[in-house]
Design a protein around this motif. Structure first.
Motif, PDB file in Angstrom:
ATOM      1  N   LEU A 135       9.511   8.100   2.665  1.00 56.85           N
ATOM      2  CA  LEU A 135       8.425   7.319   2.071  1.00 56.85           C
ATOM      3  C   LEU A 135       7.191   7.347   2.966  1.00 56.85           C
ATOM      4  O   LEU A 135       6.056   7.501   2.483  1.00 56.85           O
ATOM      5  N   THR A 136       7.386   7.224   4.276  1.00 61.60           N
ATOM      6  CA  THR A 136       6.268   7.248   5.219  1.00 61.60           C
ATOM      7  C   THR A 136       5.505   8.566   5.139  1.00 61.60           C
ATOM      8  O   THR A 136       4.268   8.585   5.058  1.00 61.60           O
ATOM      9  N   SER A 368       6.934   0.824   4.924  1.00 62.89           N
ATOM     10  CA  SER A 368       8.085   1.469   4.291  1.00 62.89           C
ATOM     11  C   SER A 368       9.383   0.755   4.648  1.00 62.89           C
ATOM     12  O   SER A 368      10.247   0.529   3.785  1.00 62.89           O
TER      13      SER A 368
END
Length: 400
Positions: A135-136, A368
């Motif tokens: 996600l990051t 995140s």
């Protein structure tokens, strides 16, 4: 996944670069404007002069002339490289000398962004796991501000790559106690590179890397040991060697910040000038994440485009702020050292968004991890707070 995120990062940016080329006659040449006070435009103009007048690939005299014409004294201090930090200037000049076009520098920054997405993913995975790491890296690859900003010739993209490479090596060594000769040699080159690109805060970054390696836990009994003593000795030696350069950079950033305060009333609301104004720190933290922002005003710059759509960063800013106050942290040494580094950067450079662009992945990481670890009640509070934050921004820019 590393190949995938590299491809996504580069492909998205190349698409926007093509769009930028088609619109180049209607838009400013630099991210903010087209004059010598703007760094990216000055880098390119100096590089163009160098490409036309240099007698060889490395021509110090022409280098000095190229930037001296725009009141940039970098070339006059080449004998003090850690003071003048000329590395990115030289990279721009060499690339444009070979290719004869500033677009090559921008493509180089796109490649740097692609490599950065891989390093960000690796670093995050060590400490936060696969989901948070993915996600990051996707936030960095796809959000409008990182995408559009990386299409311009700022040196901050290289600083971001250097920063997270060193952090990744430090965390890897902390957990495995192994480092290859290749990684060691690359790390030495990267350390020299970051010192020759932004010397002031880089010394503190190196101190944080040593802290990550040598200190196991934030508890006092684990901090006061022979490794901590060794770490403090190294930090003191580095501060002694680079003291003049650190002070010069700190003073330079502070003077820019004060100029910004006079020019923009928005900055004064979040500007921290002494210990009595530290109460503004949460607001300053959120502001640093959503900048550049300035809704309702369009001109022919890509800066104004980003400023009008960067309200989408509000949920990320709110989630990242909430994460700071959660009790459980994956690795407190890593978290608090990086948080301290980020806070120091935004306090010194409030409103100068490019100065803490290289640390933006820290915010993406905390957001995140918050999203994946928050329960239903915490997520509901996050959604409501983000919605209220959006309302406040729209009220400030359109109704206030």
């Amino acid at each position: 996944y590393e190949k995938k995120i590299f491809f996504i990062t580069v492909f998205i940016r190349l698409l926007f670069l093509i769009l930028m080329i088609f619109l180049s006659t209607y838009m400013e040449k630099g991210f903010i404007a087209s004059h010598r006070d703007v760094d990216d435009w000055r880098y390119e103009k100096g590089g163009y002069y160098y490409s036309q007048h240099a007698t060889s690939l490395i021509d110090s005299k022409t280098f000095t002339e190229a930037y001296g014409r725009m009141n940039d004294n970098t070339g006059y201090n080449l004998d003090r490289p850690f003071y003048s930090t000329p590395l990115w200037y030289w990279i721009v000049c060499v690339v444009m000398y070979i290719t004869k076009t500033h677009w090559a520098v921008r493509i180089l920054n796109i490649i740097i962004a692609g490599l950065s997405s891989i390093i960000i993913y690796k670093f995050t995975r060590w400490n936060y796991g696969e989901k948070v790491a993915k996600l990051t890296s996707k936030l960095f690859a796809l959000l409008p501000y990182p995408v559009l900003f990386s299409l311009f010739s700022y040196k901050d993209h290289l600083i971001l790559l250097f920063t997270f490479y060193l952090l990744n090596v430090s965390l890897s060594f902390k957990y495995t106690r192994k480092v290859t000769i290749k990684t060691f040699l690359i790390s030495v080159v990267v350390i020299l590179g970051i010192m020759l690109t932004r010397s002031g805060l880089s010394v503190i970054l190196l101190g944080i890397c040593f802290l990550i390696v040598f200190v196991k836990d934030i508890r006092l009994k684990d901090m006061f040991n022979i490794r901590m003593f060794f770490f403090l000795i190294i930090v003191l030696i580095m501060i002694f060697i680079f003291y003049d350069d650190i002070i010069y950079k700190f003073n330079a950033y502070s003077s820019i910040k004060l100029d910004t305060k006079e020019a923009d009333n928005t900055i004064s609301l979040v500007l921290i000038t002494d210990i009595r104004s530290l109460y503004k720190l949460p607001l300053t933290y959120v502001f640093s994440i959503i900048t550049p922002i300035g809704m309702g005003k369009f001109n022919n710059s890509w800066f104004s485009v980003v400023s009008n759509i960067n309200f989408i960063m509000v949920p990320i800013a709110v989630g990242s702020l909430f994460y700071i106050f959660t009790k459980k942290k994956r690795d407190k040494i890593v978290f608090y050292s990086l948080l301290g580094y980020y806070l120091l950067s935004i306090i010194m450079s409030t409103g100068i968004f490019r100065h803490y662009y290289s640390l933006l992945p820290i915010v993406f990481i905390t957001f995140s991890d918050y999203i994946y670890r928050a329960n239903k009640r915490e997520k509901l509070i996050w959604i409501i707070s983000s919605f209220l934050g959006e309302i406040l921004i729209f009220y400030y820019y359109f109704l206030y």
